[in-house]
Design an enzyme around this catalytic site. Structure first.
Site, PDB file in Angstrom:
ATOM      1  N   ASP A  38       0.849  -1.186   0.000  1.00  0.00           N
ATOM      2  CA  ASP A  38       0.000   0.000   0.000  1.00  0.00           C
ATOM      3  C   ASP A  38       0.883   1.234   0.000  1.00  0.00           C
ATOM      4  OD1 ASP A  38      -3.233   0.347   0.891  1.00  0.00           O
ATOM      5  OD2 ASP A  38      -1.995   2.142   1.028  1.00  0.00           O
ATOM      6  N   ASP A  59       3.964   2.020  -4.440  1.00  0.00           N
ATOM      7  CA  ASP A  59       3.165   2.722  -5.436  1.00  0.00           C
ATOM      8  C   ASP A  59       3.082   1.774  -6.626  1.00  0.00           C
ATOM      9  OD1 ASP A  59       2.208   4.243  -7.548  1.00  0.00           O
ATOM     10  OD2 ASP A  59       3.525   5.947  -7.173  1.00  0.00           O
ATOM     11  N   VAL A  60       1.898   1.224  -6.879  1.00  0.00           N
ATOM     12  CA  VAL A  60       1.751   0.213  -7.932  1.00  0.00           C
ATOM     13  C   VAL A  60       2.029   0.762  -9.323  1.00  0.00           C
ATOM     14  CG1 VAL A  60       0.170  -1.238  -6.597  1.00  0.00           C
ATOM     15  CG2 VAL A  60      -0.765   0.549  -8.118  1.00  0.00           C
ATOM     16  N   TYR A 151     -12.727   6.934 -13.932  1.00  0.00           N
ATOM     17  CA  TYR A 151     -12.788   5.763 -13.063  1.00  0.00           C
ATOM     18  C   TYR A 151     -13.402   4.580 -13.793  1.00  0.00           C
ATOM     19  CZ  TYR A 151     -13.953   2.848  -9.026  1.00  0.00           C
ATOM     20  OH  TYR A 151     -14.063   1.814  -8.140  1.00  0.00           O
TER      21      TYR A 151
END
Length: 190
Positions: A38, A59-60, A151
């Site tokens: 996370d 940070d993905v 989104y």
């Protein structure tokens, strides 16, 4: 610990809060060994301490960092045979007012993030006798609401990404998408 997930080695993104943290609690209770990722370092460390898991601030969208973290997690867990991509961000803004930077960030976190995690974990998943990938999308992937162009697009992309990799990686690696409705979490709280 005995349970349905005993001996499973699972990575969960977005694990500091919301659905990711609740999934981690359930999986830990069922005996899985977990690596929790996370952006919220304090939150993910607290979740890991509570659940006996390992934690990473991640940070993905940072592909290099993801590659290093997944390699370390796979080594510490003794492999990876499950992924839950629950990290996500939401910006409800009418399209006419949507900042391109917000669009870019939602695509980066909600769509490219799962790609980065799956790609980094692929050698571990392929080495497992059977493995599972679950990507958390949204009902907005199927039925958008006003103000969710970015989104909804990112989550629709995540759903299609999952279908595509299911065909490429199956049958030994299963990939599925979950499209929940609105769930009261920090992300949806206004």
């Amino acid at each position: 610990m005995a349970g349905k997930l005993a001996s499973r080695k699972i990575v969960i993104t977005g694990a500091a809060s919301g659905m990711g943290r609740d999934i981690a609690k359930l999986f830990a209770a069922q005996g899985a060994s977990l690596a929790l990722l996370d952006m919220n370092e304090a939150g993910v460390q607290a979740a890991a301490a509570e659940l006996g898991a390992i934690a990473y601030r991640c940070d993905v969208t940072d592909r290099q960092a993801v590659n290093q973290i997944i390699a370390d997690a796979g080594q510490k867990l003794g492999g990876i045979d499950g992924l839950i991509n629950a990290a996500g961000i939401l910006d409800i803004t009418p399209f006419v007012d949507l900042d391109p930077a917000s669009w870019d960030r939602m695509i980066a976190v909600n769509l490219t993030g799962p790609f980065n995690i799956v790609k980094a974990a692929l050698p571990f998943l392929q080495a497992a006798p059977r493995a599972t990938i679950v990507n958390i999308a949204s009902v907005s992937a199927l039925m958008p609401m006003p103000g969710t162009a970015g989104y909804s697009s990112s989550k629709a992309g995540a759903a299609m990404f999952t279908k595509s990799i299911a065909m490429d990686l199956g049958p030994n690696i299963r990939a599925n998408t979950i499209c929940p409705g609105v769930i009261k979490t920090e992300m949806t709280r206004y």
